[in-house]
Design a protein around this motif. Structure first.
Motif, short mmCIF file in Angstrom:
data_model
loop_
_atom_site.label_atom_id
_atom_site.label_comp_id
_atom_site.label_asym_id
_atom_site.label_seq_id
_atom_site.Cartn_x
_atom_site.Cartn_y
_atom_site.Cartn_z
N TYR A 21 6.11 -16.28 10.79
CA TYR A 21 7.29 -16.52 11.62
C TYR A 21 7.26 -15.68 12.89
O TYR A 21 8.29 -15.24 13.39
CB TYR A 21 8.56 -16.22 10.82
N GLN A 22 6.05 -15.44 13.39
CA GLN A 22 5.82 -14.70 14.64
C GLN A 22 6.20 -13.22 14.54
O GLN A 22 6.28 -12.52 15.54
CB GLN A 22 6.58 -15.33 15.83
N GLY A 23 6.44 -12.73 13.33
CA GLY A 23 6.64 -11.31 13.11
C GLY A 23 7.98 -10.79 13.60
O GLY A 23 8.79 -11.51 14.18
N CYS A 24 8.21 -9.51 13.33
CA CYS A 24 9.42 -8.81 13.78
C CYS A 24 9.03 -7.35 13.92
O CYS A 24 8.61 -6.72 12.94
CB CYS A 24 10.55 -8.99 12.78
N SER A 25 9.12 -6.80 15.11
CA SER A 25 8.61 -5.45 15.35
C SER A 25 9.30 -4.43 14.46
O SER A 25 10.49 -4.53 14.16
CB SER A 25 8.79 -5.07 16.82
N GLY A 26 8.52 -3.45 14.03
CA GLY A 26 9.06 -2.38 13.20
C GLY A 26 8.92 -2.61 11.71
O GLY A 26 9.37 -1.78 10.92
N PHE A 27 8.29 -3.73 11.32
CA PHE A 27 8.09 -4.03 9.90
C PHE A 27 6.62 -4.34 9.65
O PHE A 27 6.04 -5.20 10.32
CB PHE A 27 8.96 -5.22 9.46
N TRP A 28 6.03 -3.63 8.70
CA TRP A 28 4.63 -3.83 8.34
C TRP A 28 4.51 -3.98 6.83
O TRP A 28 5.37 -3.50 6.08
CB TRP A 28 3.77 -2.65 8.83
N GLU A 29 3.45 -4.65 6.41
CA GLU A 29 3.20 -4.88 4.99
C GLU A 29 1.95 -4.12 4.56
O GLU A 29 0.98 -4.03 5.32
CB GLU A 29 3.01 -6.38 4.72
N TYR A 30 1.98 -3.59 3.35
CA TYR A 30 0.80 -2.95 2.76
C TYR A 30 0.08 -3.96 1.88
O TYR A 30 0.68 -4.56 0.99
CB TYR A 30 1.19 -1.72 1.94
N GLY A 31 -1.21 -4.15 2.15
CA GLY A 31 -2.02 -5.05 1.35
C GLY A 31 -2.45 -4.38 0.05
O GLY A 31 -2.04 -3.26 -0.27
N PRO A 32 -3.31 -5.05 -0.73
CA PRO A 32 -3.71 -4.52 -2.04
C PRO A 32 -4.32 -3.13 -1.98
O PRO A 32 -4.04 -2.28 -2.84
CB PRO A 32 -4.74 -5.56 -2.53
N VAL A 33 -5.15 -2.86 -0.97
CA VAL A 33 -5.79 -1.55 -0.86
C VAL A 33 -4.80 -0.51 -0.33
O VAL A 33 -4.71 0.61 -0.84
CB VAL A 33 -7.04 -1.63 0.03
N GLY A 34 -4.03 -0.89 0.69
CA GLY A 34 -3.06 0.03 1.27
C GLY A 34 -1.96 0.42 0.30
O GLY A 34 -1.50 1.57 0.29
N ALA A 35 -1.52 -0.54 -0.52
CA ALA A 35 -0.48 -0.24 -1.51
C ALA A 35 -0.97 0.80 -2.51
O ALA A 35 -0.22 1.70 -2.92
CB ALA A 35 -0.05 -1.52 -2.22
N LEU A 36 -2.25 0.70 -2.89
CA LEU A 36 -2.82 1.70 -3.79
C LEU A 36 -2.92 3.07 -3.11
O LEU A 36 -2.59 4.10 -3.70
CB LEU A 36 -4.21 1.27 -4.26
N LEU A 37 -3.36 3.07 -1.84
CA LEU A 37 -3.47 4.34 -1.12
C LEU A 37 -2.10 4.99 -0.96
O LEU A 37 -1.95 6.21 -1.10
CB LEU A 37 -4.11 4.10 0.25
N LYS A 38 -1.08 4.17 -0.69
CA LYS A 38 0.27 4.72 -0.55
C LYS A 38 0.75 5.34 -1.85
O LYS A 38 1.36 6.42 -1.85
CB LYS A 38 1.22 3.60 -0.11
N LEU A 39 0.46 4.69 -2.97
CA LEU A 39 0.82 5.27 -4.27
C LEU A 39 0.11 6.61 -4.48
O LEU A 39 0.70 7.56 -5.01
CB LEU A 39 0.45 4.31 -5.40
N ARG A 40 -1.15 6.69 -4.07
CA ARG A 40 -1.91 7.94 -4.20
C ARG A 40 -1.25 9.06 -3.39
O ARG A 40 -1.11 10.19 -3.85
CB ARG A 40 -3.35 7.75 -3.73
#
Length: 477
Positions: A21-40
Motif C-alpha cells: 500500500y505504498q508504505g507509511c513512514s515511521g513503520f518497519w517490519e522485522y523479517g524472520p532473521v531480524g525478529a530472531l536477532l531482536k529477541l536475542r
C-alpha cells in the motif's frame, strides 16, 4: 562498507512496512532473521538488567489520558514543526536548520528557530516552496476507549516509564519495602514523529527497555557497585565542553555516583553485546536541551558511519517529579515509611531502546573479507546458532544431514537446515551471521564425523557426531 540496508532487506532482517500500500513512514517490519536477532537483543538486555537487581513488570500500551496529563506529556511532549505552504510537507524545524546550516539548535526557543530559518533563507527540501511558521506539535497518538457515553479519552503510551510509576506502591511492597530497588519494563511505545527517517532509528512504533530505580536523594552518591567501574576509561562530552577520555571516577565531579555507574555499565553492556566500544560516547545534555523534569541527563551515543550520532540509552535523574505529579492528580499517597520517616522516593531512569542498539550491533559486526560479506555477531547474539547442510543433495547425505539436524534441535540448539551448492549455502549463512555451519559429507557415512566451519575465519574441524554437542558448547562459551 557493504550496503547494510540492502542486506537487511534481502536477508530478512527488516524492511519498510505496508509495502503493498505504498508504505507509511515511521513503520518497519522485522523479517524472520531480524525478529530472531531482536529477541536475542531483548533477552541479553533482560538478563543484564535482572543481574543488576531489577524486577520485571509489564503494563498496557493503551492507557487513559489522565496519567499523561499528570506527567506533563499532554502539555510538553512536543517538537517544533514547520510546514511547506506549497506542498504541505512537514519538517522538524530544529533538524531542518541543523541539516541546512550546521547551526546548533539546543536550547533555541520557537521564535529563535523561526528567525534563524528565515535568516538562512531555507526553502522546502521537497519542492522548494516557502515555509510557514514554526509551531509546537504534540507527539501523542490519541484515541478513544470504549463506546457511547462511557468512552474515555485514550492515548498510546509514548514511553513505558509512566506505566511503571502508577503501580509504585505494589512494586514497593514486592521489593520488601526497601530502597533502593529497580523495575524494568520491556515493550512497545508510540510517538507520532514529524518526519521519521533513518530506517529503524526513528520510528513511530518502537521497542524499549526502561529501568526505573527508586531511591532516596542521599543515596545517589552511594552506588554499591561503583568501585567495580571507577577506574574504567570512557569517552564523554560534558555539557558546554568538548569530548575527552576520563576515568569513571572523574564523572563524579560532573554527576552523581549512580549516573556515573550506569554510564559505565551501559557501555559495558553494549560492548558485551557486540557493539564497537570505540564508537560509543557518553554525552551530557545541555541545560536548554534537557527534559523539564530532569536535573541531569546523559545519553550513550553510537557514532554511525551511516546515520551519524545515534542515541542508544538515556540515563536521567528524574527526581521525585513523576511520583509527586501522580499523587497530585490521582489522590493516591506515594509516600513510603522508610528508616523512620515518610518519603517520596526519587527516580534514576536508565532507558534503553531496542531497535537502535540492534541496528548499531549490525553496523558494528558487518565485515567484508574480499568478496565475502558477513556479520560477526557474538555467538550468543546470532539469530541462528547453527546451520546444517549435506555437501551434495544425493548419495544419502541429505537423509543423514536431517538426522544430525533433528538431534541438534533435541539438544536445544536453534539450527537451520538447507540444501544446495555448498559455497552459496556458506555465503547465505555468513550474511545472516550464523557462527557455525555443520556439513555432512561422504566421510560422514564412513566414520560418522562432520565438519564444523567457523564463520569468522572459515577454518574447519572434524568432530564425531557423538561429540558434536559437547564441542559446540565449548565453542559457544
Amino acid at each position: 562498507m557493504p550496503d547494510l540496508l540492502e542486506i537487511a532487506r534481502r536477508r530478512g532482517f527488516f524492511w519498510p512496512a505496508f509495502e503493498i500500500y505504498q508504505g507509511c513512514s515511521g513503520f518497519w517490519e522485522y523479517g524472520p532473521v531480524g525478529a530472531l536477532l531482536k529477541l536475542r537483543v531483548e533477552d541479553f538486555l533482560r538478563k543484564a538488567l535482572m543481574d543488576e537487581g531489577c524486577m520485571l513488570f509489564e503494563g498496557p500500551v493503551l492507557t487513559p489520558q489522565d496519567p499523561w496529563v499528570a506527567s506533563g506529556h499532554m502539555e510538553f511532549f512536543t517538537d517544533f514543526t514547520i510546514e511547506c505552504q506549497k506542498c504541505g510537507e512537514a519538517y522538524r524545524a530544529d533538524h531542518l536548520l541543523e541539516e541546512k546550516t550546521g547551526e546548533k539548535t539546543e536550547g533555541m526557543s520557537l521564535g529563535e528557530l523561526q528567525k534563524a530559518i528565515e535568516r538562512a533563507g531555507i526553502k522546502c527540501p521537497k519542492c522548494g516552496g516557502k515555509l510557514g511558521s514554526v509551531y509546537d506539535y504534540n507527539l501523542m497518538f490519541r484515541t478513544e476507549i470504549g463506546p457511547g457515553k462511557r468512552k474515555v479519552a485514550g492515548v498510546l503510551r509514548p514511553e513505558t516509564a509512566q506505566v511503571t510509576y502508577m503501580p509504585f506502591k505494589r512494586l514497593w511492597e514486592l521489593a520488601r519495602k526497601t530502597l533502593p530497588f529497580g523495575v524494568v519494563q520491556f515493550g512497545k511505545s508510540f510517538r507520532n514523529e514529524i518526519s521519521p527517517r533513518k530506517a529503524i532509528i526513528r520510528l513511530r512504533e518502537f521497542s524499549q527497555a526502561e529501568a526505573q530505580f527508586f531511591l532516596l536523594p542521599e543515596m545517589k552518591n552511594r552506588h554499591p557497585g561503583f568501585k567495580e567501574v571507577a577506574e574504567r576509561k570512557i569517552r564523554c562530552k560534558p555539557k558546554g565542553k568538548g569530548e575527552k577520555e576520563i576515568e569513571v571516577r572523574g564523572l563524579k565531579k560532573l554527576t552523581s555516583e549512580w549516573i556515573a555507574y550506569w554510564i559505565a555499565k551501559c557501555i559495558e553492556i553494549f560492548e558485551r553485546m557486540g557493539i564497537d566500544r570505540g564508537r560509543l560516547v557518553a554525552r551530557q545534555h545541555e541545560d536548554g536541551e534537557r527534559a523539564f523534569y530532569s536535573s541531569d541527563t546523559w545519553d550513550i551515543e553510537f557514532i554511525s558511519e551511516i546515520f551519524g550520532r545515534i542515541e542508544l540509552v538515556g540515563i536521567s535523574d528524574r527526581g521525585d517529579y513523576d511520583l509527586k505529579r501522580h499523587m497530585e492528580l490521582s489522590g493516591h499517597d506515594f509516600r513510603v515509611d522508610f528508616q523512620g520517616k515518610k518519603v517520596v522516593p526519587h527516580v534514576i531512569e536508565v532507558a534503553f531502546g531496542i531497535d537502535r542498539p540492534l541496528f548499531c550491533l549490525m553496523e558494528s559486526c558487518l565485515k567484508q573479507d574480499g568478496k565475502r560479506v558477513f556479520f560477526s555477531f557474538p555467538p550468543n547474539l546470532a539469530p541462528y546458532q547453527l546451520a546444517v547442510f549435506p555437501l551434495v543433495s544425493r548419495d544419502g547425505l541429505p537423509e543423514r544431514a536431517r538426522e544430525v539436524w533433528m538431534e541438534l534441535k533435541k539438544q536445544g540448539w536453534l539450527a537451520v537446515y538447507d540444501e544446495g551448492f555448498i559455497g552459496r549455502l556458506y555465503y547465505r549463512q555468513d550474511e545472516i551471521g550464523t557462527p557455525f555451519c555443520i556439513t555432512i559429507d561422504h566421510q560422514t557415512l564412513k566414520d560418522d564425523t562432520v565438519t564444523i566451519r567457523n564463520r569468522d575465519d572459515q577454518s574447519q574441524i572434524r568432530v564425531k557426531v557423538s561429540g558434536l554437542d559437547e564441542k559446540l558448547r565449548s565453542l559457544f562459551k
